[in-house]
Scaffold this motif. Structure first.
Motif, PDB file in Angstrom:
ATOM      1  N   GLY A  94       0.809  -1.186   0.145  1.00  0.00           N
ATOM      2  CA  GLY A  94      -0.172  -0.141   0.154  1.00  0.00           C
ATOM      3  C   GLY A  94       0.643   1.057  -0.028  1.00  0.00           C
ATOM      4  N   PHE A  95       1.897   1.339   0.936  1.00  0.00           N
ATOM      5  CA  PHE A  95       2.908   2.316   0.725  1.00  0.00           C
ATOM      6  C   PHE A  95       3.408   2.757  -0.668  1.00  0.00           C
ATOM      7  N   THR A  96       3.945   1.402  -1.325  1.00  0.00           N
ATOM      8  CA  THR A  96       4.495   1.617  -2.698  1.00  0.00           C
ATOM      9  C   THR A  96       3.544   2.217  -3.517  1.00  0.00           C
ATOM     10  N   LEU A  97       2.196   1.820  -3.607  1.00  0.00           N
ATOM     11  CA  LEU A  97       1.359   2.338  -4.359  1.00  0.00           C
ATOM     12  C   LEU A  97       0.587   3.737  -4.225  1.00  0.00           C
ATOM     13  N   GLY A  98       0.825   4.203  -2.778  1.00  0.00           N
ATOM     14  CA  GLY A  98       0.468   5.149  -2.282  1.00  0.00           C
ATOM     15  C   GLY A  98      -1.190   5.252  -2.019  1.00  0.00           C
ATOM     16  N   VAL A  99      -1.602   4.162  -1.658  1.00  0.00           N
ATOM     17  CA  VAL A  99      -3.288   4.144  -1.231  1.00  0.00           C
ATOM     18  C   VAL A  99      -3.151   3.279   0.024  1.00  0.00           C
ATOM     19  N   ALA A 100      -4.146   3.987   0.763  1.00  0.00           N
ATOM     20  CA  ALA A 100      -4.520   3.509   2.201  1.00  0.00           C
ATOM     21  C   ALA A 100      -5.555   2.048   1.974  1.00  0.00           C
ATOM     22  N   ILE A 101      -4.925   1.189   2.531  1.00  0.00           N
ATOM     23  CA  ILE A 101      -5.592  -0.185   2.364  1.00  0.00           C
ATOM     24  C   ILE A 101      -5.816  -0.734   3.775  1.00  0.00           C
ATOM     25  N   PRO A 102      -7.270  -0.874   4.009  1.00  0.00           N
ATOM     26  CA  PRO A 102      -7.836  -1.080   5.360  1.00  0.00           C
ATOM     27  C   PRO A 102      -7.496  -2.695   5.535  1.00  0.00           C
ATOM     28  N   ILE A 103      -7.272  -3.148   7.030  1.00  0.00           N
ATOM     29  CA  ILE A 103      -6.950  -4.518   7.254  1.00  0.00           C
ATOM     30  C   ILE A 103      -8.560  -5.134   7.414  1.00  0.00           C
ATOM     31  N   ARG A 104      -9.073  -6.065   6.605  1.00  0.00           N
ATOM     32  CA  ARG A 104     -10.084  -6.515   6.497  1.00  0.00           C
ATOM     33  C   ARG A 104     -10.386  -7.934   6.294  1.00  0.00           C
ATOM     34  N   GLU A 105     -11.254  -8.805   6.935  1.00  0.00           N
ATOM     35  CA  GLU A 105     -11.653 -10.016   6.384  1.00  0.00           C
ATOM     36  C   GLU A 105     -12.157 -10.169   4.934  1.00  0.00           C
ATOM     37  N   ALA A 143      -5.531  -8.513   4.152  1.00  0.00           N
ATOM     38  CA  ALA A 143      -6.420  -9.571   4.891  1.00  0.00           C
ATOM     39  C   ALA A 143      -5.907  -9.493   6.193  1.00  0.00           C
ATOM     40  N   HIS A 144      -7.024  -9.693   6.812  1.00  0.00           N
ATOM     41  CA  HIS A 144      -7.102  -9.830   8.280  1.00  0.00           C
ATOM     42  C   HIS A 144      -6.502 -11.311   8.511  1.00  0.00           C
ATOM     43  N   ARG A 145      -5.407 -11.367   9.359  1.00  0.00           N
ATOM     44  CA  ARG A 145      -4.728 -12.939   9.507  1.00  0.00           C
ATOM     45  C   ARG A 145      -5.847 -13.826  10.189  1.00  0.00           C
ATOM     46  N   HIS A 146      -5.614 -14.837   9.579  1.00  0.00           N
ATOM     47  CA  HIS A 146      -7.002 -15.847   9.851  1.00  0.00           C
ATOM     48  C   HIS A 146      -6.198 -17.357   9.930  1.00  0.00           C
ATOM     49  N   ILE A 147      -7.308 -18.152  10.269  1.00  0.00           N
ATOM     50  CA  ILE A 147      -6.862 -19.486  10.230  1.00  0.00           C
ATOM     51  C   ILE A 147      -8.222 -20.360   9.377  1.00  0.00           C
ATOM     52  N   HIS A 148      -7.971 -21.159   8.411  1.00  0.00           N
ATOM     53  CA  HIS A 148      -8.929 -22.039   7.923  1.00  0.00           C
ATOM     54  C   HIS A 148      -8.917 -23.370   8.816  1.00  0.00           C
ATOM     55  N   MET A 149     -10.237 -23.613   9.258  1.00  0.00           N
ATOM     56  CA  MET A 149     -10.116 -24.676  10.043  1.00  0.00           C
ATOM     57  C   MET A 149     -11.401 -25.573   9.974  1.00  0.00           C
ATOM     58  N   PRO A 150     -11.229 -27.006   9.678  1.00  0.00           N
ATOM     59  CA  PRO A 150     -12.299 -28.106   9.449  1.00  0.00           C
ATOM     60  C   PRO A 150     -12.920 -28.194  10.804  1.00  0.00           C
ATOM     61  N   PRO A 151     -14.316 -28.563  10.564  1.00  0.00           N
ATOM     62  CA  PRO A 151     -15.277 -28.452  12.005  1.00  0.00           C
ATOM     63  C   PRO A 151     -14.744 -29.639  13.035  1.00  0.00           C
ATOM     64  N   GLU A 152     -13.847 -30.611  12.617  1.00  0.00           N
ATOM     65  CA  GLU A 152     -13.597 -31.526  13.529  1.00  0.00           C
ATOM     66  C   GLU A 152     -12.431 -31.243  14.291  1.00  0.00           C
ATOM     67  N   VAL A 153     -11.540 -30.223  13.863  1.00  0.00           N
ATOM     68  CA  VAL A 153     -10.495 -29.594  14.738  1.00  0.00           C
ATOM     69  C   VAL A 153     -11.106 -28.797  15.651  1.00  0.00           C
TER      70      VAL A 153
END
Length: 209
Positions: free
Chosen positions: A98-109, A137-147
């Motif tokens: 974002g700094f390189t492009l000169g654009v403000a980018i929000p942290i989002r899901e 991207a908001h840091r996240h974990i993909h997780m199957p239901p059994e885990v």
């Protein structure tokens, strides 16, 4: 300390270690998700993405096709498209990008692009200016239901994730995304991974709040 007490303490420590949840990391470089409508403009009417390789998440893949991402202040060439096609075009960048492009980018899901950054995508057949769509991207974990069930977790929970060893650190408030369509994997962008000297495939420890 009596031998029996010491033995019990050791068993508790070993059990705690064996019961710990470790999650493999996938480090994400900047990439793009596109709609059918925008792909028609960028690559031509009816164009179909060509799979380069499958990603760990079922049904997702890195395409052979790339685009230029540009703003009046900078650009990145050959940014890869990830498939399949989406309902909204989205560009996932790091904060440094974002700094390189000169654009403000929000942290989002992912998918929540309201009031996010504006960039222009350039393909071989045309270009599309996105009034919104550039996010970190908001840091996240993909997780199957059994885990999730095994560890008493659910979709939408926030957890901390610890990187042990050299350049150890703790990622706070990591979002859990639980679905039977997911494989277990934590996604970090390059800024986050480089801060902890983390590579794709490394195992990080999940700590419940």
């Amino acid at each position: 300390m009596e031998q029996a007490e010491l033995r019990q303490l050791i068993q508790e420590v070993v059990k705690k270690y064996l019961d710990a949840l470790y999650v493999p990391v996938g480090v994400s470089n900047r990439h793009i998700h596109v709609t059918r409508e925008d792909l028609d403009i960028l690559y031509g009417k009816g164009y179909e993405l060509k799979k380069m390789k499958d990603l760990k998440q079922p049904g997702e893949f890195a395409a052979e096709e790339t685009l230029e991402v540009k703003t009046p202040k900078g650009s990145f060439k050959k940014v890869r498209i990830l498939g399949p096609l989406r309902k909204a075009t989205q560009v996932e960048l790091s904060l440094s990008d974002g700094f390189t492009l000169g654009v403000a980018i929000p942290i989002r899901e992912s998918g929540k692009i309201e009031n996010s950054g504006s960039v222009t995508l350039v393909g071989p057949k045309g270009e599309v200016t996105l009034p919104v769509g550039a996010i970190a991207a908001h840091r996240h974990i993909h997780m199957p239901p059994e885990v999730a069930e095994k560890y008493g977790l659910k979709n939408g929970d926030l957890v901390d994730v610890e990187k042990e060893g050299s350049r150890g650190l703790t990622f706070k408030d990591v979002l859990l995304r639980v679905s039977d369509k997911y494989a277990l994997e934590m996604h970090l962008d390059l800024d986050e991974a480089n801060a902890g000297n983390i590579r794709s495939g490394d195992l990080l420890k999940v700590i419940k709040h």
